[in-house]
Design an enzyme around this catalytic site. Sequence first.
Site: not given
Length: 165
Positions: A40-43, A45
Site C-alpha cells: 500500500t501507499d501512505y493512505a 490503498i
Amino acid sequence: MSEEQITQAKLPPTSAIDMPSNQTFEGWFEYSVRVQPHHTDYAGIAWHGVYIAWMEEARVECLRSIGIEFADLVVLGCDLPVVELSVRYHRSIQLGMAVVVKTRMTEVTGVRINWDYAIVSTDGQQLYVTAKVTLVALDRERGKIMRQLPASVKDALAKVSTLHK
C-alpha cells in the site's frame, strides 16, 4: 470544457479491457490475495503496480496447475516476457482486504500468448481491476523471439485453452 474534461477526452479508449458488470468468470483460474502493508501507499490503498505483480503470480500458478513450471522453461531455454499490458483500475483496494485474481489464457497465436485478468472481491460482487497481457516465447540464450513454442509448452497450453472454451 474544463482542463480535466479535455485531458480525459484525449485518453485512449479502454473498452478492450472494460467488462460488463454481469461478466461471469466460470472456468477462470483463481488466486487469492490479501493486501499487506507493503502493498500500500501512505493512505492504506494498494499501490497500482502491486496489481501487476498479483496478476503475474496468478499466471505463474495457473501455468503450474497445468504442468508448466517456470523452472522447466528455464531448462528448455524459454522465457515468456510480457510484451503488452493494458490495465483498467475500476476501484481501489484497501489494506487488509482479501481479493481474488482471476485469469485465463484467451489465445495462443504462434509464440504469442494472450491472457485476461479480473481482480474481484471474494464474493465476486465488486470488480476492482481488469487487464489484458500478451507474452511471447523468447529464446533465453539468443535473446530472440522463438519461431515456435517448445512442444511440451504447446501441448500443455492446448489443454488449458480447451478447458476455457
